[in-house]
Design an enzyme around this catalytic site. Structure first.
Site, short mmCIF file in Angstrom:
data_model
loop_
_atom_site.label_atom_id
_atom_site.label_comp_id
_atom_site.label_asym_id
_atom_site.label_seq_id
_atom_site.Cartn_x
_atom_site.Cartn_y
_atom_site.Cartn_z
CG HIS A 125 51.34 33.85 41.83
ND1 HIS A 125 52.44 33.91 41.32
CD2 HIS A 125 50.60 34.54 42.37
CE1 HIS A 125 53.04 34.84 42.04
NE2 HIS A 125 52.14 35.16 42.69
C1 UD1 Z 1 48.56 37.40 46.76
C2 UD1 Z 1 49.26 38.36 46.23
C3 UD1 Z 1 50.73 38.49 45.34
C4 UD1 Z 1 51.48 37.49 45.44
C5 UD1 Z 1 50.62 35.81 45.86
C6 UD1 Z 1 51.73 35.51 46.23
C7 UD1 Z 1 47.46 40.35 46.65
C8 UD1 Z 1 46.29 41.28 46.12
N1 UD1 Z 1 48.07 39.47 45.52
O1 UD1 Z 1 48.09 36.91 45.16
O2 UD1 Z 1 51.17 40.06 45.24
O3 UD1 Z 1 52.10 37.23 44.32
O4 UD1 Z 1 49.50 36.92 47.05
O5 UD1 Z 1 50.82 33.73 45.92
O6 UD1 Z 1 47.38 40.48 47.98
N2 UD1 Z 1 43.56 30.63 47.18
C9 UD1 Z 1 43.20 29.24 48.18
N3 UD1 Z 1 44.14 28.61 49.02
C10 UD1 Z 1 44.80 29.86 50.00
C11 UD1 Z 1 44.93 31.36 49.29
C12 UD1 Z 1 44.40 31.16 47.76
O7 UD1 Z 1 42.11 28.14 47.46
O8 UD1 Z 1 44.98 29.24 50.99
C13 UD1 Z 1 42.68 31.39 46.30
C14 UD1 Z 1 41.18 31.64 46.31
O9 UD1 Z 1 40.68 31.15 45.18
C15 UD1 Z 1 41.77 33.24 46.43
C16 UD1 Z 1 42.41 33.32 45.35
O10 UD1 Z 1 43.63 32.10 45.39
O11 UD1 Z 1 40.56 33.96 46.15
C17 UD1 Z 1 43.19 34.60 45.15
O12 UD1 Z 1 44.35 34.21 46.63
P1 UD1 Z 1 44.63 35.47 47.23
O13 UD1 Z 1 45.66 35.49 48.39
O14 UD1 Z 1 42.75 37.36 46.40
O15 UD1 Z 1 45.82 36.86 46.11
P2 UD1 Z 1 47.23 35.27 45.21
O16 UD1 Z 1 46.48 35.64 43.92
O17 UD1 Z 1 47.78 34.52 45.94
N1 UDP Z 2 57.12 28.90 46.01
C1 UDP Z 2 57.00 27.67 46.71
N2 UDP Z 2 56.29 26.14 46.32
C2 UDP Z 2 55.36 27.34 45.49
C3 UDP Z 2 55.24 28.19 44.58
C4 UDP Z 2 56.78 29.56 45.07
O1 UDP Z 2 57.62 27.56 47.89
O2 UDP Z 2 54.81 25.91 44.75
C5 UDP Z 2 58.26 29.99 46.66
C6 UDP Z 2 59.63 30.41 45.96
O3 UDP Z 2 60.18 29.56 45.96
C7 UDP Z 2 59.16 31.77 46.56
C8 UDP Z 2 57.67 32.62 47.09
O4 UDP Z 2 56.25 30.94 47.08
O5 UDP Z 2 60.50 32.03 47.72
C9 UDP Z 2 57.66 33.07 45.56
O6 UDP Z 2 55.98 33.43 46.05
P1 UDP Z 2 54.83 33.85 45.28
O7 UDP Z 2 55.22 32.91 43.87
O8 UDP Z 2 53.40 33.55 45.48
O9 UDP Z 2 54.42 35.13 45.24
P2 UDP Z 2 55.57 36.37 44.67
O10 UDP Z 2 56.71 36.07 45.06
O11 UDP Z 2 55.21 37.11 42.80
O12 UDP Z 2 54.46 37.24 45.40
#
Ligand code: UD1
Ligand code: UDP
Length: 385
Positions: free
Chosen positions: A219
């Site tokens: 991601h």
């Molecule tokens: C964010 C965090 C990242 C973290 C990740 C965990 C920032 C800059 N990044 O990244 O550090 O590792 O969360 O998962 O804060 N979207 C959906 N539904 C949702 C949420 C997101 O469709 O419920 C899609 C949208 O298209 C959105 C994209 O995912 O634009 C990215 O979501 P965003 O929260 O901006 O960043 P993450 O990649 O999730």
């Molecule tokens: N996680 C989850 N379901 C998923 C992917 C991740 O429950 O499909 C959990 C994972 O076990 C961990 C946390 O989400 O506890 C990690 O979050 P993510 O990978 O979204 O973000 P990051 O840690 O890279 O910020």
């Protein structure tokens, strides 16, 4: 009784907050009142609500409903809405987790209102500001009062940036305290492992067997938003699963799902491979069950690479760097970026050597959350920072 505002918004923050909320509920209910603010950064049911339910996180007191957007739109939206809540609640401190845009927005609001910041998962560095999270981490750390580091490396990073090793109370934003405390995500993995293994039906649902599949998550923005990298990664996974007749289980973040959906050729090639199981984001218990039963993990997630280590699974990290350096220096993870040759080499290396790796303790004793609340009560300045 002190009042703490907890600001959370993204999936890993719900998980981290669960450990702290549980410690407050079980050991400090008479001393700490927690007000939970969900920024709304993540909002799909399987990216948000499911974690509140499974991890028994108290329902949020406020949901700012910010949703997705560019860094500026998202961060600024949270800042405006959160300021109003902070002024109304007038807390003694604010807890911020990790390195997301919700963390950064919380840091801006709290520091300007002179509310002491408690940063949990402080000090982590990947030493490249190309990573948006690195900017968020650094900015939050440098306006925090209590900095809880999950590893000793986190503390050393902060000392190298000028934080003092032996300073004394009273602590405030100009005399901040670094406190190594262990990793609250490890607390959770220990706490939920048995229930996950007993309750989760994910292996049967996907149709895979213990130790006979590879778990993958992708991601990070540098992988999802660069079609060359995303293509290289998926083509390599597709090939490895096909050649080795090995199931690859891939709970896909909505961000990656959207990008893959825009690459029709690649998507149809993957759907034609019966060993590639792309599934919706997993719930926490399902994820723990997948991690604990996988042969190995391939991921660009910070949290997932740590959890692989907790469950003693080798991990191929789809990044050029990691703040969790011990995983690599202990030989249990390899940084391969998005390079097909390196992904493949790491896969075969771990397949061959997976039973001879040593997972030295790095992340504490599973009681980091209790310890953290105790230290907050001991050190949080009364009144404004
Ligand atoms: C964010 C965090 C990242 C973290 C990740 C965990 C920032 C800059 N990044 O990244 O550090 O590792 O969360 O998962 O804060 N979207 C959906 N539904 C949702 C949420 C997101 O469709 O419920 C899609 C949208 O298209 C959105 C994209 O995912 O634009 C990215 O979501 P965003 O929260 O901006 O960043 P993450 O990649 O999730
Ligand atoms: N996680 C989850 N379901 C998923 C992917 C991740 O429950 O499909 C959990 C994972 O076990 C961990 C946390 O989400 O506890 C990690 O979050 P993510 O990978 O979204 O973000 P990051 O840690 O890279 O910020």
């Amino acid at each position: 009784m002190i009042k703490i505002i907890t600001v959370i918004g993204a999936r890993p923050q719900f998980i981290k907050a669960a450990a702290i909320s549980r410690a407050i509920r079980t050991s400090y209910a008479d001393k700490v009142k927690e007000v939970i603010v969900h920024t709304g950064q993540h909002y799909d049911r399987d990216m948000s609500q499911v974690f509140f339910e499974q991890l028994e996180i108290p329902r949020e007191d406020y949901n700012l409903g910010i949703g997705s957007g560019s860094h500026g739109v998202q961060t600024a939206g949270i800042i405006v809405a959160l300021e109003e809540v902070m002024l109304k609640e007038n807390p003694n401190g604010v807890i911020l987790y990790g390195d997301t845009n919700s963390t950064l927005a919380g840091a801006v609001v709290a520091s300007k209102l002179r509310v002491p910041i408690i940063h949990i998962e402080a000090g982590m560095r990947s030493f490249t500001k190309e990573v948006p999270e690195e900017i968020n981490r650094i900015m939050c750390d440098h306006v925090s009062t209590l900095l809880f580091t999950p590893t000793q490396t986190g503390a050393e990073n902060l000392y190298a940036e000028g934080f003092k090793r032996d300073n004394v109370a009273p602590y405030h934003v100009d005399n901040p305290k670094v406190i190594p405390c262990g990793d609250i995500m490890y607390d959770n993995s220990l706490y939920f492992k048995d229930v996950a293994l007993a309750k989760s039906e994910i292996l049967d649902k996907v149709g895979v067997q213990k130790d006979a599949f590879v778990l993958v998550t992708i991601h990070r923005n540098n992988n999802t938003d660069n079609t060359d990298r995303l293509k290289d990664i998926f083509e390599t996974l597709d090939r490895l699963s096909d050649v080795n007749k090995t199931p690859f289980v891939i709970p896909l973040h909505p961000r990656t799902r959207k990008m893959l959906g825009s690459m029709a050729d690649l998507e149809s090639r993957i759907s034609a491979n019966k060993h590639m199981h792309i599934i919706p984001p997993a719930s926490y218990l399902d994820m723990i069950c997948l991690e604990a039963n996988a042969e190995m993990v391939i991921t660009d997630s910070g949290g997932v690479q740590k959890e692989a280590y907790y469950f003693e699974k080798p991990c191929v990290i789809l990044q050029g760097e990691t703040p969790w350096v011990e995983l690599v220096s202990n030989g249990c993870a390899e940084l391969v970026d998005a390079d097909p040759t390196r992904i493949e080499a790491a896969f075969y290396y771990f397949r061959k050597n997976k039973n001879s790796m040593h997972y030295a303790p790095v992340f504490g004793d599973g009681k980091a959350a209790e310890f953290t609340i105790g230290k907050i009560l001991e050190f949080l300045p009364v009144g404004k920072a």
